[in-house]
Design an enzyme around this catalytic site. Structure first.
Site, short mmCIF file in Angstrom:
data_model
loop_
_atom_site.label_atom_id
_atom_site.label_comp_id
_atom_site.label_asym_id
_atom_site.label_seq_id
_atom_site.Cartn_x
_atom_site.Cartn_y
_atom_site.Cartn_z
N ARG A 18 20.81 -10.05 -4.67
CA ARG A 18 20.48 -11.55 -4.10
C ARG A 18 19.27 -11.48 -3.11
O ARG A 18 19.11 -12.12 -2.17
CB ARG A 18 21.81 -12.03 -3.30
N SER A 27 27.82 -20.21 -3.11
CA SER A 27 28.65 -19.27 -2.35
C SER A 27 27.93 -19.13 -0.99
O SER A 27 26.79 -19.11 -0.62
CB SER A 27 28.38 -17.98 -3.14
N GLU A 48 24.73 -16.02 2.45
CA GLU A 48 23.92 -16.20 1.30
C GLU A 48 23.32 -17.44 1.52
O GLU A 48 22.14 -17.64 1.01
CB GLU A 48 24.81 -16.26 -0.07
#
Length: 312
Positions: A173, A222, A296
């Site tokens: 990520r 998320s 995130e």
């Protein structure tokens, strides 16, 4: 500020607006305004604009605004948002060249039409290709690092650069995209396969996402990254559940009952409600499990100014 910006950008072919509301553009439907919102016509227009903006002027790049909380006080400086000039999709042998503003789902569907397998996972990611490259977005067993050949970017000083996948330094990520740069297009590769089989895989991803996630709510994808395996073998949602945070509310913000790594705006939330709720979850997870969750979702901009009577 706007008079100064227009003087700096006399050849702008795109749009420039001041005090532009950002909340309606975000998936959470919260947040303040952009001091200046710049929507360049194409990559050349973008490069010219960035090259003329002073180096000390704050510049923020927004994509589909699916995985972001814009704080209630808005964003200072220039906010850049890519539009139709960055949404072309070109089919090539074993790949697609896609604009940075293309929605991930749209790219997955075009790959299916072209008989290219390997990009189906994009159907499970709410966002645009520019943001997907910047954060190495992934789902359903794959990620951008796996399929990206190169990305064209415009750097903060207005130079166009093409970076290969390895040059982007992808990790979980994250990428090593140069600060302040904008992804204008990318080449993604696939392997030939029957379009019907690819469409079936996309349909399965859609069904799985619909069953497991609050896709019809005002949400942002998320909320927290899954921790590194060396830190915990449990996913973020499992840690949140273990800390008793499923369904937790604060103001108009709520942790989803359906999937507790998703936050919801139930209708009256502010950006402050959402961010405070997220921090509350992080604290409870840390206290109960010893694991510190990393956001995130990006939180950007300024908090709202205190109203009269608020404590300093």
């Amino acid at each position: 500020m706007m008079a100064g910006l227009r003087a700096l950008l006399p050849d702008l072919r795109g749009r420039l607006a001041d005090d532009a509301p950002l909340g309606p553009r975000t998936w959470f439907r919260v947040g303040g305004a952009a001091e200046a919102l710049l929507q360049p016509a194409d990559a050349r227009d973008l490069a010219t604009c960035l090259g003329h903006l002073p180096p000390d002027m704050p510049v923020t790049v927004l994509g589909a605004c699916s995985n972001v909380i814009v704080r209630d006080g808005g964003i200072d400086g220039v906010v850049i948002r890519l539009g139709r000039g960055f949404s072309d999709i070109v089919v090539e042998d074993n790949g697609l060249v896609v604009g940075g503003a293309c929605l991930d789902m749209t790219v997955a569907e075009h790959a299916a039409d072209a008989g290219l397998k390997g990009l189906e996972f994009l159907a499970g990611i709410p966002g645009s290709i520019g943001g997907a490259v910047a954060m190495n977005a992934g789902a359903y067993g794959s990620d951008i690092a796996t399929v990206l050949d190169w990305a064209d970017i415009v750097t903060r000083d207005g130079n166009g650069v093409r970076l290969s996948g390895p040059a982007l330094g992808f990790g979980y990520r994250r990428s090593a995209l140069p600060a302040g740069s904008v992804v204008t297009r990318a080449r993604l590769h696939g392997t030939p396969a029957a379009p019907a089989a690819i469409r079936q895989a996309i349909a399965q991803i859609r069904d799985s996402r619909e069953a497991a996630q609050p896709t019809r709510a005002r949400t942002g994808g998320s909320t927290f990254r899954n921790p590194d395996a060396a830190i915990s073998d449990r996913k973020a949602w499992e840690l949140i559940d273990a800390a008793g945070c499923r369904g937790l509310t604060l103001g108009g913000a709520q942790i989803s009952e359906k999937h507790c790594n998703f936050m919801l705006n139930t209708g009256s939330a502010t950006a402050a409600d959402l961010e405070t709720l997220g921090e509350t979850v992080r604290r409870r997870v840390r206290e109960r499990t010893g694991v510190t969750l990393d956001w995130e979702i990006k939180r950007i901009g300024r908090p709202a100014a205190p109203t009269t009577g608020d404590a300093p």
